[in-house]
Design a protein around this motif. Structure first.
Motif, short mmCIF file in Angstrom:
data_model
loop_
_atom_site.label_atom_id
_atom_site.label_comp_id
_atom_site.label_asym_id
_atom_site.label_seq_id
_atom_site.Cartn_x
_atom_site.Cartn_y
_atom_site.Cartn_z
N THR A 58 40.65 48.84 -28.82
CA THR A 58 39.98 47.55 -28.56
C THR A 58 40.54 46.86 -27.31
OG1 THR A 58 41.55 46.58 -30.10
CG2 THR A 58 39.38 47.12 -30.98
N ALA A 59 41.62 47.38 -26.76
CA ALA A 59 42.22 46.73 -25.59
C ALA A 59 41.62 47.27 -24.30
CB ALA A 59 43.73 46.96 -25.59
N SER A 60 41.76 46.49 -23.22
CA SER A 60 41.30 46.95 -21.90
C SER A 60 42.27 48.01 -21.37
CB SER A 60 41.26 45.77 -20.93
OG SER A 60 42.59 45.35 -20.67
N LEU A 61 41.82 48.78 -20.39
CA LEU A 61 42.68 49.83 -19.83
C LEU A 61 43.99 49.25 -19.26
CD1 LEU A 61 43.14 52.82 -19.33
CD2 LEU A 61 41.82 52.61 -17.23
N PRO A 62 43.94 48.15 -18.48
CA PRO A 62 45.22 47.61 -17.99
C PRO A 62 46.18 47.23 -19.13
CG PRO A 62 43.38 46.64 -16.77
CD PRO A 62 42.78 47.47 -17.88
N THR A 63 45.65 46.69 -20.22
CA THR A 63 46.52 46.35 -21.36
C THR A 63 47.13 47.62 -21.95
OG1 THR A 63 45.18 44.42 -21.85
CG2 THR A 63 46.58 45.21 -23.63
N VAL A 64 46.28 48.63 -22.11
CA VAL A 64 46.78 49.91 -22.62
C VAL A 64 47.90 50.43 -21.73
CG1 VAL A 64 46.17 52.35 -22.91
CG2 VAL A 64 44.66 50.57 -23.85
N LEU A 65 47.67 50.44 -20.43
CA LEU A 65 48.65 51.03 -19.50
C LEU A 65 49.92 50.19 -19.42
CD1 LEU A 65 46.27 52.23 -16.63
CD2 LEU A 65 47.12 53.52 -18.59
N HIS B 213 51.21 48.62 -21.79
CA HIS B 213 51.96 48.81 -23.04
C HIS B 213 51.97 50.28 -23.46
CE1 HIS B 213 50.72 44.55 -23.06
NE2 HIS B 213 51.91 44.37 -23.59
N ALA B 214 51.96 51.17 -22.48
CA ALA B 214 51.78 52.60 -22.78
C ALA B 214 52.71 53.15 -23.87
CB ALA B 214 51.91 53.42 -21.50
N PRO B 215 54.00 52.78 -23.88
CA PRO B 215 54.87 53.40 -24.89
C PRO B 215 54.36 53.21 -26.32
CG PRO B 215 56.19 52.31 -23.24
CD PRO B 215 54.76 51.92 -22.97
N VAL B 216 53.74 52.06 -26.59
CA VAL B 216 53.22 51.85 -27.95
C VAL B 216 51.73 52.18 -28.01
CG1 VAL B 216 52.96 49.35 -27.63
CG2 VAL B 216 53.06 50.27 -29.92
N ALA B 217 50.98 51.88 -26.94
CA ALA B 217 49.53 52.11 -26.95
C ALA B 217 49.20 53.58 -27.16
CB ALA B 217 48.92 51.61 -25.64
N LEU B 218 50.02 54.46 -26.60
CA LEU B 218 49.74 55.90 -26.69
C LEU B 218 49.84 56.42 -28.12
CD1 LEU B 218 51.61 57.15 -23.49
CD2 LEU B 218 49.13 56.91 -23.82
N HIS C 188 48.93 50.67 -7.55
CA HIS C 188 49.46 49.42 -8.07
C HIS C 188 50.51 49.60 -9.16
CE1 HIS C 188 46.09 47.78 -5.91
NE2 HIS C 188 45.28 48.57 -6.60
N ARG C 189 50.63 50.82 -9.69
CA ARG C 189 51.38 50.94 -10.94
C ARG C 189 52.62 51.82 -10.78
NH1 ARG C 189 50.15 49.39 -15.92
NH2 ARG C 189 48.14 48.64 -15.21
N LEU C 190 53.77 51.22 -11.08
CA LEU C 190 55.04 51.95 -11.00
C LEU C 190 55.78 51.82 -12.32
CD1 LEU C 190 57.00 53.48 -9.11
CD2 LEU C 190 57.79 51.27 -8.28
N SER C 191 55.23 51.07 -13.26
CA SER C 191 55.91 50.82 -14.52
C SER C 191 54.87 50.47 -15.58
CB SER C 191 56.88 49.65 -14.32
OG SER C 191 57.46 49.30 -15.53
N PRO C 192 55.00 50.75 -16.85
CA PRO C 192 56.12 51.50 -17.43
C PRO C 192 56.02 52.98 -17.03
CG PRO C 192 54.44 51.08 -19.10
CD PRO C 192 54.01 50.38 -17.87
#
Ligand code: AMO
Length: 427
Positions: A110-117, A119-124, A423-427
């Motif tokens: 239900t989350a947007s892709l940026p939210t997923v990315l 919070h990747a450690p838990v979203a995955l 744009h993305r270097l973390s997490p």
């Protein structure tokens, strides 16, 4: 190890008291009873937590708590796997400080892709996101198995290198003990050199591209499935090996990631015994283009054409102009200006680049001279050719693109655990 049975094995233990361990995937409170759904690496298990808890979930560990549950296995057709654990003793091994950023138990993300990315450690942990990674892992296993069968040896080559391989434009520079160095854009030079050692080699590894484009199909780091083989007649031998590798990947997903593929509704492609091929000039004619490269829209059109005309979701485009291929590319002896380089399109996207390579030292020095490139930075690479190399060729398949096309993910970032981009270097 913590002694336990896996969720998927519970039905073999009906009537017995067993211990499971995992994460609290979901808490459910009905009028008279509460349930915990516990997630482990094999799937989900339902625990009947009884009536003693208040309706707000008091007393039951929160979602994503890590628990060990001992209970009696009871048959219950409505529960996942047809069984549940009753009369549980619940031990909390770790309690999260905050709830997950979105509900991991809902069937869709239900989350947007940026939210997923972010919070990747838990979203995955969401079953759908995990499923894409399972498909990716099964694909790699199939790639390795197919090439192992064909007599290939797996190699590991440096990712810190002295020169660009594909083009100088999108290479990451780094400081290497005070000297300039680069992150490898491809294992290209090393896999070629290793043909001189093993004849047939492959590598599964990260490659780095300083991609200035913010697109749904480019990452700054991706996983490249590379192969290279000697004693080829021309690029067609390479295409035949690639066909076997892709067929092995599809079979491996079918067998090793069946549940994940089912969850995502993956329609596995049929890999034709001979994948249809069009020459670049024919591809230009079909798409009414005179550009020296295929634009994404043309690749999509050609894929649709291949499906319509040949019933194939795969299409080789051969004979790319020499001017558009890297300097190590072998020309087509029969067609001046054309190369023995090819791309493989899959479901509208360029999935693989490959071809036959130059294999004589003098051909390399002339190719570099024609480009006005100094030989110096390439000396290490050219060494292999000074000492005798057979006619050879190879290919590289982008793993994230493959998984995205297979799962129908619109964005390659959905099929990468921790994507790196502009744009993305973390997490
Ligand atoms: P090329 O540069 O075309 O060829 O890359 C091969 C394949 O890698 C994938 N790919 C990417 N995936 C994600 N993000 C990116 N930025 C990205 N760039 C490329 C694509 C592409 O088809 N040395 C040659 C291969 C060879 O000839 O053996 C090479 O690297 O799926």
């Amino acid at each position: 190890m913590i002694s336990r049975v896996l969720s998927a094995e519970l039905s073999e233990h009906a009537g017995r008291r067993v211990t499971i361990a995992g994460w609290v995937h979901r808490r459910r409170h009905l009028k008279t009873v509460s349930f915990l759904v516990v997630r482990d690496r094999a799937g989900l298990a339902q625990v009947v937590a009884g009536e003693t808890h208040d309706g707000a979930g008091g007393g039951l560990p929160g979602e994503e708590s890590v628990v060990r549950v001992t209970g009696t296995v009871i048959r219950r057709p409505q529960a996942p796997g047809g069984v549940e654990l009753a009369e549980p003793e619940i031990e909390v091994l770790a309690e999260p400080g905050t709830p997950p950023p979105f509900d991991l138990y809902r069937p869709v993300v239900t989350a947007s892709l940026p939210t997923v990315l972010d919070h990747a450690p838990v979203a995955l942990r969401h079953p759908r996101l995990r499923a894409a990674l399972e498909i990716s892992a099964a694909s790699v296993a199939g790639f390795r198995a197919a090439l192992d069968r064909l007599g290939f040896t797996e190699i590991h080559t440096p990712k810190i290198v002295a020169s660009a391989t594909e083009s100088g434009a999108n290479v990451f520079g780094i400081d290497y003990f005070g000297r300039p160095a680069y992150l490898a854009q491809s294992p290209q030079f090393y896999k070629q050199a290793m043909v001189g050692v093993f004849e047939r080699v492959y590598e599964v590894g990260p490659v780095f591209r300083a991609e200035p484009h913010d697109t749904v199909r480019h990452l700054a780091q991706y996983t490249s499935l590379d192969a290279e083989l000697g004693f080829v007649t021309d690029h067609r031998d390479v295409m035949a090996v690639l066909r076997e590798a892709v067929a092995g990947m599809v079979e491996s997903v079918r067998h090793r990631a069946a549940a994940a593929a089912g969850l995502l509704g993956v329609a596995l492609p049929e890999v034709p015994a001979e994948i249809p091929a069009v020459h670049f000039t024919e591809a230009q004619r079909l798409t009414s283009s005179s550009e020296p490269d295929l634009a994404p829209a043309q690749e999509r059109w050609l894929s649709e054409w291949a499906l319509r005309e040949h019933g194939s979701e795969f299409l080789f485009v051969t004979g790319y102009p020499m001017s558009k291929r890297p300097f190590y590319t072998h020309p087509d002896p029969a067609r001046p200006g054309s190369s023995n380089g090819f791309d493989l399109l899959f479901r509208g996207l360029e999935l693989v680049t490959g071809g036959q390579r130059l294999h004589r030292y003098e051909d390399y020095t002339s190719a570099l001279a024609a480009l006005g490139e100094p030989i110096g930075p390439y000396e290490g690479y050219l060494q292999a050719f000074r000492y005798g190399m057979p006619p050879h060729g190879g290919f590289a398949l982008g793993l994230e693109r493959w998984t995205a096309r297979l799962t129908g993910a619109a964005n390659i970032r959905e099929t990468t655990a921790f994507p790196r981009d502009l744009h993305r270097l973390s997490p």
